[in-house]
Design a protein around this motif. Structure first.
Motif, PDB file in Angstrom:
ATOM      1  N   PHE A  20     -16.048  -9.063  -6.567  1.00  0.00           N
ATOM      2  CA  PHE A  20     -14.755  -9.512  -7.082  1.00  0.00           C
ATOM      3  C   PHE A  20     -13.753  -8.390  -7.314  1.00  0.00           C
ATOM      4  O   PHE A  20     -12.625  -8.651  -7.699  1.00  0.00           O
ATOM      5  N   TYR A  21     -14.143  -7.133  -7.083  1.00  0.00           N
ATOM      6  CA  TYR A  21     -13.237  -6.009  -7.343  1.00  0.00           C
ATOM      7  C   TYR A  21     -12.980  -5.310  -6.013  1.00  0.00           C
ATOM      8  O   TYR A  21     -13.793  -4.508  -5.559  1.00  0.00           O
ATOM      9  N   PHE A  22     -11.864  -5.651  -5.381  1.00  0.00           N
ATOM     10  CA  PHE A  22     -11.548  -5.115  -4.066  1.00  0.00           C
ATOM     11  C   PHE A  22     -10.052  -4.915  -3.928  1.00  0.00           C
ATOM     12  O   PHE A  22      -9.270  -5.401  -4.739  1.00  0.00           O
ATOM     13  N   LYS A  23      -9.677  -4.194  -2.883  1.00  0.00           N
ATOM     14  CA  LYS A  23      -8.268  -3.896  -2.624  1.00  0.00           C
ATOM     15  C   LYS A  23      -7.997  -4.126  -1.138  1.00  0.00           C
ATOM     16  O   LYS A  23      -8.782  -3.729  -0.287  1.00  0.00           O
ATOM     17  N   VAL A  24      -6.860  -4.765  -0.840  1.00  0.00           N
ATOM     18  CA  VAL A  24      -6.448  -5.012   0.539  1.00  0.00           C
ATOM     19  C   VAL A  24      -5.116  -4.314   0.765  1.00  0.00           C
ATOM     20  O   VAL A  24      -4.169  -4.517   0.007  1.00  0.00           O
ATOM     21  N   SER A  25      -5.050  -3.484   1.805  1.00  0.00           N
ATOM     22  CA  SER A  25      -3.824  -2.756   2.151  1.00  0.00           C
ATOM     23  C   SER A  25      -3.531  -2.949   3.627  1.00  0.00           C
ATOM     24  O   SER A  25      -4.449  -2.960   4.448  1.00  0.00           O
ATOM     25  N   ILE A  26      -2.247  -3.087   3.941  1.00  0.00           N
ATOM     26  CA  ILE A  26      -1.799  -3.166   5.329  1.00  0.00           C
ATOM     27  C   ILE A  26      -0.747  -2.089   5.520  1.00  0.00           C
ATOM     28  O   ILE A  26       0.226  -2.014   4.762  1.00  0.00           O
ATOM     29  N   SER A  27      -0.964  -1.243   6.532  1.00  0.00           N
ATOM     30  CA  SER A  27      -0.015  -0.150   6.774  1.00  0.00           C
ATOM     31  C   SER A  27       1.360  -0.723   7.066  1.00  0.00           C
ATOM     32  O   SER A  27       1.501  -1.740   7.730  1.00  0.00           O
ATOM     33  N   ASN A  28       2.393  -0.090   6.546  1.00  0.00           N
ATOM     34  CA  ASN A  28       3.800  -0.479   6.681  1.00  0.00           C
ATOM     35  C   ASN A  28       4.132  -1.827   6.044  1.00  0.00           C
ATOM     36  O   ASN A  28       5.247  -2.306   6.184  1.00  0.00           O
ATOM     37  N   VAL A  29       3.165  -2.464   5.377  1.00  0.00           N
ATOM     38  CA  VAL A  29       3.419  -3.706   4.644  1.00  0.00           C
ATOM     39  C   VAL A  29       3.143  -3.472   3.159  1.00  0.00           C
ATOM     40  O   VAL A  29       3.910  -3.898   2.311  1.00  0.00           O
ATOM     41  N   GLY A  30       2.049  -2.784   2.854  1.00  0.00           N
ATOM     42  CA  GLY A  30       1.705  -2.462   1.474  1.00  0.00           C
ATOM     43  C   GLY A  30       0.424  -3.125   1.033  1.00  0.00           C
ATOM     44  O   GLY A  30      -0.327  -3.685   1.842  1.00  0.00           O
ATOM     45  N   ASP A  31       0.160  -3.064  -0.256  1.00  0.00           N
ATOM     46  CA  ASP A  31      -1.027  -3.684  -0.837  1.00  0.00           C
ATOM     47  C   ASP A  31      -0.786  -5.173  -1.002  1.00  0.00           C
ATOM     48  O   ASP A  31       0.325  -5.608  -1.314  1.00  0.00           O
ATOM     49  N   ILE A  32      -1.836  -5.947  -0.817  1.00  0.00           N
ATOM     50  CA  ILE A  32      -1.756  -7.394  -0.945  1.00  0.00           C
ATOM     51  C   ILE A  32      -2.656  -7.823  -2.092  1.00  0.00           C
ATOM     52  O   ILE A  32      -3.834  -7.467  -2.117  1.00  0.00           O
ATOM     53  N   ILE A  77       0.692 -17.697  -4.147  1.00  0.00           N
ATOM     54  CA  ILE A  77       2.093 -17.531  -3.780  1.00  0.00           C
ATOM     55  C   ILE A  77       2.844 -16.969  -4.982  1.00  0.00           C
ATOM     56  O   ILE A  77       2.740 -17.487  -6.091  1.00  0.00           O
ATOM     57  N   SER A  78       3.564 -15.883  -4.739  1.00  0.00           N
ATOM     58  CA  SER A  78       4.347 -15.266  -5.809  1.00  0.00           C
ATOM     59  C   SER A  78       5.689 -14.816  -5.256  1.00  0.00           C
ATOM     60  O   SER A  78       5.920 -14.832  -4.047  1.00  0.00           O
ATOM     61  N   LYS A  79       6.548 -14.385  -6.155  1.00  0.00           N
ATOM     62  CA  LYS A  79       7.865 -13.894  -5.730  1.00  0.00           C
ATOM     63  C   LYS A  79       7.766 -12.538  -5.058  1.00  0.00           C
ATOM     64  O   LYS A  79       8.677 -12.138  -4.346  1.00  0.00           O
ATOM     65  N   ASP A  80       6.657 -11.828  -5.256  1.00  0.00           N
ATOM     66  CA  ASP A  80       6.530 -10.456  -4.776  1.00  0.00           C
ATOM     67  C   ASP A  80       5.871 -10.322  -3.405  1.00  0.00           C
ATOM     68  O   ASP A  80       5.543  -9.217  -3.011  1.00  0.00           O
ATOM     69  N   ASN A  81       5.652 -11.416  -2.676  1.00  0.00           N
ATOM     70  CA  ASN A  81       4.987 -11.290  -1.379  1.00  0.00           C
ATOM     71  C   ASN A  81       5.979 -11.273  -0.221  1.00  0.00           C
ATOM     72  O   ASN A  81       5.680 -11.703   0.873  1.00  0.00           O
ATOM     73  N   LYS A  82       7.174 -10.765  -0.442  1.00  0.00           N
ATOM     74  CA  LYS A  82       8.223 -10.718   0.584  1.00  0.00           C
ATOM     75  C   LYS A  82       7.814  -9.845   1.769  1.00  0.00           C
ATOM     76  O   LYS A  82       8.129 -10.165   2.907  1.00  0.00           O
ATOM     77  N   ALA A  83       7.112  -8.741   1.532  1.00  0.00           N
ATOM     78  CA  ALA A  83       6.705  -7.854   2.631  1.00  0.00           C
ATOM     79  C   ALA A  83       5.778  -8.568   3.606  1.00  0.00           C
ATOM     80  O   ALA A  83       5.906  -8.413   4.831  1.00  0.00           O
ATOM     81  N   VAL A  84       4.866  -9.393   3.088  1.00  0.00           N
ATOM     82  CA  VAL A  84       3.956 -10.156   3.954  1.00  0.00           C
ATOM     83  C   VAL A  84       4.733 -11.195   4.748  1.00  0.00           C
ATOM     84  O   VAL A  84       4.529 -11.365   5.950  1.00  0.00           O
ATOM     85  N   LEU A  85       5.653 -11.891   4.097  1.00  0.00           N
ATOM     86  CA  LEU A  85       6.452 -12.906   4.798  1.00  0.00           C
ATOM     87  C   LEU A  85       7.344 -12.279   5.871  1.00  0.00           C
ATOM     88  O   LEU A  85       7.537 -12.861   6.934  1.00  0.00           O
ATOM     89  N   ASP A  86       7.893 -11.101   5.597  1.00  0.00           N
ATOM     90  CA  ASP A  86       8.676 -10.398   6.617  1.00  0.00           C
ATOM     91  C   ASP A  86       7.815 -10.040   7.821  1.00  0.00           C
ATOM     92  O   ASP A  86       8.263 -10.124   8.964  1.00  0.00           O
ATOM     93  N   TRP A  87       6.567  -9.639   7.567  1.00  0.00           N
ATOM     94  CA  TRP A  87       5.639  -9.304   8.654  1.00  0.00           C
ATOM     95  C   TRP A  87       5.336 -10.538   9.499  1.00  0.00           C
ATOM     96  O   TRP A  87       5.317 -10.481  10.721  1.00  0.00           O
TER      97      TRP A  87
END
Length: 153
Positions: A20-32, A77-87
């Protein structure tokens, strides 16, 4: 056994890490920030071969090409996931921005213990769960990501 001996014995045992303790990162998009990741798998196609003059009546099995399945991320879904939606929107505009996606399993201190890296990843499908007016629940979306292989770093 004393408490000190039990503590020393527990420190030397290898306990599996919680998932349950993990981190997801996408280059040029950021942490998810997400609640679930699946599809971290590696599989090879099987090649079977039997020479006509072999006295053994079974086929040889050899590894072939590597298969790359899809990764699935479930996130709220949150207000802060704009980078993912742009991708995702860039794929819609026929501009596929391939990225490197990293999933890290973290220890108690927040340091990565094991890391998986998906290369040339791009968003394939975005599904939003149903929205109901009479439910008291969070709103989730599922992002399916195509890639060209998952490697353990």
């Amino acid at each position: 056994m004393t408490d000190n001996e039990l503590t020393q014995r527990a420190d030397t045992q290898a306990w599996p890490l919680p998932s349950f303790y993990f981190k997801v990162s996408i280059s040029n998009v950021g942490d998810i920030s997400c609640s679930e990741v699946s599809g971290l798998e590696t599989e090879y196609e099987e090649i079977t071969y039997r020479a006509g003059d072999t006295p053994v009546f079974t086929k040889l099995k050899m590894p072939g090409l590597r298969k790359a399945g899809d990764l699935t991320i479930k996130q709220g879904i949150s207000k802060d996931n704009k980078a993912v939606l742009d991708w995702v929107d860039q794929v819609k505009q026929n501009i596929i921005q391939r990225e490197t996606m990293t999933v890290s399993l973290l220890d108690e201190s927040g340091n990565p213990v094991q890391t998986w890296e998906a290369v040339n990843a791009w968003p394939k499908k975005l599904t939003r769960e149903k929205i109901k007016a009479n439910e008291n629940a969070y709103s989730f979306e599922t992002l399916v990501i195509a890639h060209e292989g998952v490697y353990v770093k």
